[in-house]
Design an enzyme around this catalytic site. Structure first.
Site, PDB file in Angstrom:
ATOM      1  CE1 TYR A  53      -6.617 -32.465  -7.308  1.00  0.00           C
ATOM      2  CE2 TYR A  53      -6.409 -32.349  -9.693  1.00  0.00           C
ATOM      3  CZ  TYR A  53      -6.501 -31.722  -8.462  1.00  0.00           C
ATOM      4  OH  TYR A  53      -6.474 -30.356  -8.393  1.00  0.00           O
ATOM      5  CG  HIS A  83     -11.636 -22.202  -9.064  1.00  0.00           C
ATOM      6  ND1 HIS A  83     -12.132 -22.815  -7.940  1.00  0.00           N
ATOM      7  CD2 HIS A  83     -10.388 -22.715  -9.250  1.00  0.00           C
ATOM      8  CE1 HIS A  83     -11.227 -23.669  -7.475  1.00  0.00           C
ATOM      9  NE2 HIS A  83     -10.167 -23.615  -8.244  1.00  0.00           N
ATOM     10  CG  ASN A 195      -6.530 -27.964 -14.770  1.00  0.00           C
ATOM     11  OD1 ASN A 195      -5.964 -29.020 -14.569  1.00  0.00           O
ATOM     12  ND2 ASN A 195      -6.423 -26.944 -13.957  1.00  0.00           N
ATOM     13  CE1 TYR A 280      25.857   2.284 -36.977  1.00  0.00           C
ATOM     14  CE2 TYR A 280      25.325   1.613 -34.740  1.00  0.00           C
ATOM     15  CZ  TYR A 280      26.263   1.865 -35.719  1.00  0.00           C
ATOM     16  OH  TYR A 280      27.582   1.685 -35.455  1.00  0.00           O
ATOM     17  NE  ARG A 283      25.178   2.448 -41.771  1.00  0.00           N
ATOM     18  CZ  ARG A 283      26.238   2.430 -40.945  1.00  0.00           C
ATOM     19  NH1 ARG A 283      27.030   1.376 -40.917  1.00  0.00           N
ATOM     20  NH2 ARG A 283      26.494   3.440 -40.152  1.00  0.00           N
ATOM     21  CG  PHE A 331      -1.776 -27.278 -15.055  1.00  0.00           C
ATOM     22  CD1 PHE A 331      -0.769 -26.645 -14.359  1.00  0.00           C
ATOM     23  CD2 PHE A 331      -2.182 -28.534 -14.627  1.00  0.00           C
ATOM     24  CE1 PHE A 331      -0.172 -27.227 -13.253  1.00  0.00           C
ATOM     25  CE2 PHE A 331      -1.595 -29.135 -13.517  1.00  0.00           C
ATOM     26  CZ  PHE A 331      -0.585 -28.479 -12.833  1.00  0.00           C
ATOM     27  CD  GLU A 416      -2.394 -24.670  -7.649  1.00  0.00           C
ATOM     28  OE1 GLU A 416      -2.605 -23.434  -7.663  1.00  0.00           O
ATOM     29  OE2 GLU A 416      -3.302 -25.517  -7.622  1.00  0.00           O
TER      30      GLU A 416
END
Length: 512
Positions: A53, A83, A195, A280, A283, A331, A416
């Site tokens: 792959y 990409h 990646n 608060y 404090r 990834f 994915e």
């Protein structure tokens, strides 16, 4: 000075220094043997002809498509070009420095099958201060930060724009000027480069380092507000916090005690003050800020691990001279997403409790100070609408603090199918930090105004130092004036860490 990168051993101080300013880097000599062995393993797989792959197949759902050997370089180049689909504003230089640093360190660990020449090109890019022009939007935080890392990779290919000392120019021009030869990617190298979680991690580290400054400034401004409102330091008693046992709370209470120690304003109302308990927001500062401190510490541990991690896919392992390519899911940026979400909570709460202190200071019935912290109220509005700005920013942070990690959206034809949204989760921290810095800037101005109304009494030595530094930039608010520049100046001091730096020795425990 040159930072020598020992893969897997980046310290938080190294990352903080790279975020703050550019320093030349060099890869440790001992890293090259592992890098070369991993690259040779990929070349052996190509020669053998077995399907692997990302080396001789397509990507994602196209992983079953076998690519001929004479097309493997083109496969990697096409991967980067296809990409590079990011959008939005460009990542700022400090974030780009962090992502380059962590990407170089990850690849140099020798599990990614990438040649030393490619890593050296990234080092040369960094040292020449050539920052890839990386759009901030377009990653879902799984399968790696694919789009932004593709834009990073374009730069060493001589494609797309880069930024050199703030000026955009073509990568080819910048590389030529720096004497850097464009890279031709070999099998697996494009995939190794895009990646990984380095963009999410760099953005989260950016948020972390800003959160550290907000934490420090918020404790300083809160201590000033306590004195301005003539509040009590009794709630900071070490015994109160010891019996609860929360480490951040114990540390925060100790810092508050030191910040307000020896205040003449405090001494002036030790006798005869009929108030039993403060609200608060005064404090419970150790409880709130201590919890934020613990969240920041937890995020720090996660992000330091991730900054040194190998997060691409597939990975190359060599066991007894046998090479194994293992496809996994490092990834997936879920740890970064969770860290970013907890930082968002801390940043929001630091601003939220500060907004409440501003509201207290401008309310004469609670603070005992002039209404809206100005002489002749009515004729002058004073801090009235500055508080409205703080309220608006605190409310905006409430929406931004919604966890990004609980969201997911399937991509790549459902291959994915679960993603982390870490990139957005980390990217939104910058907006939140700027909101909180503005709130703290307003509080610092309001608290300094309150302290001035108590003159000739002085606050503590630590806080007098802060007050003096603030007053050098912003004068006392005598009558209504154009107020936005004052707020901008105080906000800038928060973001630069200037006010907290005056009390630096108190905060050393916050910086592992």
């Amino acid at each position: 000075m040159t930072l020598v990168l020992h893969p897997g051993r980046l310290a938080l101080a190294d990352l903080r220094a790279a975020w703050s300013a550019h320093t030349p880097i060099a890869l440790a000599a001992e890293a090259y043997a592992q890098i070369d062995a991993s690259a040779q393993a990929v070349q052996a797989i190509v020669r053998k002809g077995d399907a692997a792959y990302g080396i001789n197949t397509g990507f994602g759902l196209l992983a079953k498509t076998r690519i001929p050997d004479d097309q493997l370089e083109k496969l990697q180049r096409n991967l980067i070009l296809s990409h590079s689909v990011g959008t939005g504003d460009l990542l700022p230089d400090p974030v780009v420095r962090l992502l380059l640093l962590t990407k170089i360190g990850s690849l140099a660990r020798g599990y990614s099958g990438i040649r030393a020449a490619v890593i050296d090109a990234l080092v040369a890019l960094y040292n020449a201060e050539i920052m890839p022009a990386i759009p901030a939007k377009g990653s879902v935080g799984a399968s790696g930060d694919l789009a932004p890392l593709a834009h990073m990779t374009l730069a060493i290919l001589g494609e797309g724009p880069v930024r050199v000392k703030g000026e955009l120019m073509p990568a080819t021009e910048a590389l030529r000027a720096a004497g850097i030869a464009p890279v031709v990617l070999a099998p697996k190298e494009g995939l190794a480069l895009i990646n990984g979680t380095q963009v999410s991690t760099a953005l989260a580290l950016h948020g972390l380092f800003m959160a550290e400054r907000l934490m420090e400034a918020g404790m300083v401004s809160g201590a000033m507000s306590l004195d301005a409102a003539k509040g009590s330091d009794a709630p900071f008693d070490a015994r109160v916090h010891a019996v609860r046992g929360q480490p951040g709370q114990i540390a925060a209470a100790s810092i508050y005690r030191q910040l307000v120690a020896d205040s003449a304003i405090r001494a002036s109302h030790l006798v005869g003050d009929e108030r039993v308990q403060d609200p608060y927001c005064l404090r419970c500062q150790p409880q709130v800020m201590g919890a934020c401190m613990d969240l920041i510490a937890n995020a720090t541990r996660t992000l330091l691990i991730e900054a040194n991690a190998v997060t691409d896919n597939p990975l190359i392992f060599r066991d007894d001279d046998e090479v194994k390519i293992v496809s996994g899911g490092n990834f997936h940026a879920e740890p970064v997403a969770f860290a970013a979400d907890t930082l968002a909570l801390a940043i929001a709460e630091i601003g939220s409790i500060a907004e409440r202190r501003i509201a207290l200071l401008i309310d004469a019935t609670l603070s005992g100070l002039p209404p809206f912290l100005v002489r002749e109220p009515g004729l002058n509005s004073g801090f009235m609408i500055a508080h409205v700005t703080a309220a608006a920013l605190a409310s905006e942070n409430k929406s931004l603090a919604h966890p990004a990690s609980v969201d997911t959206i399937p991509t790549s034809a459902n291959q994915e199918d679960h993603v982390s949204m870490a990139t957005f989760g980390a990217r939104r921290l910058d907006d939140m930090a700027h909101n909180t810095a503005a709130i703290l800037g307003i509080e610092l101005l309001a608290a300094a105004q309150g302290i001035d109304f108590h003159r000739p009494l002085t606050t503590s030595p630590h806080l007098e130092h802060v007050h003096e530094q603030l007053r050098r930039a912003v004068p006392f608010y005598e009558v209504d004036r154009y107020f936005a520049p004052d707020i901008a100046a105080a906000k800038a001091m928060v973001l630069r860490g200037e006010l907290s730096a005056t009390c630096r020795e108190l905060f050393v425990t916050l910086h592992p």
